[in-house]
Scaffold this active site. Structure first.
Site, PDB file in Angstrom:
ATOM      1  N   HIS A 233      -6.235  -0.058   3.252  1.00 48.99           N
ATOM      2  CA  HIS A 233      -7.074  -1.309   3.077  1.00 48.99           C
ATOM      3  C   HIS A 233      -6.503  -2.654   3.181  1.00 48.99           C
ATOM      4  O   HIS A 233      -7.253  -3.551   3.392  1.00 48.99           O
ATOM      5  CB  HIS A 233      -7.926  -1.148   2.031  1.00 48.99           C
ATOM      6  CG  HIS A 233      -7.362  -1.323   0.729  1.00 48.99           C
ATOM      7  ND1 HIS A 233      -6.827  -0.444  -0.197  1.00 48.99           N
ATOM      8  CD2 HIS A 233      -7.082  -2.462   0.065  1.00 48.99           C
ATOM      9  CE1 HIS A 233      -6.229  -0.638  -1.323  1.00 48.99           C
ATOM     10  NE2 HIS A 233      -6.191  -2.249  -1.239  1.00 48.99           N
ATOM     11  N   ASP A 266      -6.220   6.462   2.319  1.00 43.04           N
ATOM     12  CA  ASP A 266      -6.135   5.041   2.356  1.00 43.04           C
ATOM     13  C   ASP A 266      -4.681   4.880   2.540  1.00 43.04           C
ATOM     14  O   ASP A 266      -3.977   4.402   1.527  1.00 43.04           O
ATOM     15  CB  ASP A 266      -6.600   4.598   0.693  1.00 43.04           C
ATOM     16  CG  ASP A 266      -6.330   3.055   0.646  1.00 43.04           C
ATOM     17  OD1 ASP A 266      -6.218   2.311   1.640  1.00 43.04           O
ATOM     18  OD2 ASP A 266      -6.731   2.408  -0.508  1.00 43.04           O
ATOM     19  N   GLY A 350      -3.320  -6.858  -6.027  1.00 39.62           N
ATOM     20  CA  GLY A 350      -1.981  -7.074  -5.654  1.00 39.62           C
ATOM     21  C   GLY A 350      -1.193  -6.000  -5.789  1.00 39.62           C
ATOM     22  O   GLY A 350      -0.164  -5.759  -4.862  1.00 39.62           O
ATOM     23  N   SER A 352      -2.104  -2.820  -4.832  1.00 40.90           N
ATOM     24  CA  SER A 352      -2.187  -2.096  -3.700  1.00 40.90           C
ATOM     25  C   SER A 352      -1.184  -1.729  -3.064  1.00 40.90           C
ATOM     26  O   SER A 352      -0.360  -2.609  -2.139  1.00 40.90           O
ATOM     27  CB  SER A 352      -3.535  -2.624  -2.712  1.00 40.90           C
ATOM     28  OG  SER A 352      -4.777  -2.504  -3.286  1.00 40.90           O
ATOM     29  N   SER A 367      -4.020   2.615  -4.456  1.00 40.53           N
ATOM     30  CA  SER A 367      -5.300   2.452  -3.705  1.00 40.53           C
ATOM     31  C   SER A 367      -6.147   1.414  -4.399  1.00 40.53           C
ATOM     32  O   SER A 367      -6.600   0.289  -3.883  1.00 40.53           O
ATOM     33  CB  SER A 367      -5.912   3.862  -3.390  1.00 40.53           C
ATOM     34  OG  SER A 367      -7.523   3.546  -2.823  1.00 40.53           O
TER      35      SER A 367
END
Length: 405
Positions: A233, A266, A350, A352, A367
């Site tokens: 993402h 993801d 942040g 991720s 994720s």
């Protein structure tokens, strides 16, 4: 200007060697010393005595190896496994009592259960294929070996939505257990400027409209491209990205070569565009512990449900928790994502794409989750590393060299 390889070596040299706890027990299980910060984070987040971290990680690593073997040898009678922290042992579910001796001989505790993992997985897969429920009603669903059920988490007042969802899926209702969700889940990309860190796991990955964290260093033999994993993402294919270096003005440019989100993962691979792996050596993989030190990555042995785990990211630094579920389908607003692992560690915007470790074993990349650490959040999800390596033909970079998925 330094040539690409020299610049990367300079970046690696900026992180001092880790301060390690004694490693006799961990080394005996194929692990490696962890930094003092790793021990401190487990003490802060999990209440583990700092002097017992090495022994705890050694037991959990051994349990993971035992689970892997038993999941194969037990066949259709395998009912899942989880690490029992109170007893410091791996519990293995079996549908056939005759298999108890096999489990005990492997050093685990057998427990007779009603449903096999295959049966539970069939119900979970049926839910995955059903029409998607509203994220405001149903937040996730997953196989829970400890309760021998498929857990569906739903917000208060969503009873009818849950009933319709299960009925439409055709899943075996006797395998399904409904639990109340405490919060909605969201991805953890940050739309604000990031702090400067190094090109390590957990360091900043700057994007056109925000920032994420770098995951694990990887190499693809088919085209000789070196780079990092991160969350899908965070960017689509061909999205430009910038790797930040530790406390300095240097940056390295990257490009999203592969990306998937939402759907069956993801995950993403971001190339390090100024460096080509030429087969004459390898880059040491390390993860920031946010004390100016780094943790080595030695392999990718999957940890058991119930085992301790920690992640690194630009917003929350280094945070620990326990694995609470595998193969979770998270119903994000953007769409459901299957195959994620759930943990009790907190995270924030942040983080991720940042790496999750169990000791020195790579587990996956962040994720999303619920509320941030400062708001009392205690749930994060990560994308397991093996499917990423397999999907994109990547080798994990470890301190021993490239490792296939």
């Amino acid at each position: 200007m330094h040539p690409p390889l020299t610049r990367l070596a300079v970046a690696l040299a900026l992180v001092a060697s880790a301060v390690a706890v004694p490693a006799t027990a961990l080394a005996s299980e194929g692990g490696a010393p962890v930094s003092a910060l790793y021990a401190q984070a487990m003490t802060r987040d999990l209440g583990v005595d700092a002097t017992q971290v090495e022994a705890r990680l050694a037991v959990e690593l051994k349990a993971a190896k035992t689970e892997e073997k038993l999941s194969q040898s037990l066949g259709s009678s395998y009912g899942g496994a989880w690490f029992d922290e109170s007893a410091s042992t791996l519990v293995v579910g079996i549908t056939d009592a005759k298999q108890a001796a096999r489990v005990a001989a492997a050093g685990a505790t057998p427990k007779l259960v009603k449903h096999s993992v295959a049966r539970l997985s069939a119900s979970k897969n049926a839910l995955d294929r059903a029409p998607r429920p509203a994220a405001s009603d149903i937040t996730s669903w997953y196989v829970d070996p400890a309760t021998n059920s498929v857990v569906v988490t739903a917000r208060p007042g969503a009873d009818n939505a849950v009933k319709d969802f299960i009925a439409a899926s055709g899943a075996d209702r006797t395998t399904v257990k409904v639990e109340q969700a405490t919060a909605s889940y969201h991805t953890t990309i940050d739309s604000f400027p990031a702090t400067e860190w190094a090109i390590y796991g957990g360091s900043a990955l700057l994007l056109p409209n925000g920032s994420c964290s770098s995951g694990f260093a990887v190499w693809r033999a088919s085209d000789g491209v070196f780079g990092m994993t991160t969350a899908g993402h965070c960017g689509t294919v061909n999205t430009p990205a910038t790797f930040r270096i530790v406390n300095g003005p240097l940056t390295e440019q990257g490009t999203f070569r592969n990306s998937m989100f939402p759907g069956s993962g993801d995950m993403a691979f971001v190339s390090h565009d100024s460096y080509q792996f030429e087969g004459t050596g390898f880059v040491l993989q390390q993860v920031l512990d946010y004390t100016g030190r780094a943790i080595p990555v030695d392999g990718l042995q999957e940890a058991a449900v119930g085992a301790s785990i920690c992640h690194s990211g630009i917003s929350t630094g280094f945070r620990c928790g326990r694995i609470t579920a595998r193969n979770v389908t998270v119903n994000y607003v953007e769409g459901p994502v299957t195959g994620l692992t759930q943990t009790s560690a907190c995270g924030d915007f942040g983080d991720s794409g940042g790496p999750y470790l169990a000791g020195t074993q790579a587990q996956g990349t962040v994720s999303g989750g619920d509320r941030g650490c400062s708001s009392g959040g205690r749930i994060t999800f990560f994308q397991p590393i093996r499917p990423v390596l397999q999907a994109y033909g990547l080798n994990l970079m470890t301190r021993f060299g490239p490792m296939p998925g």
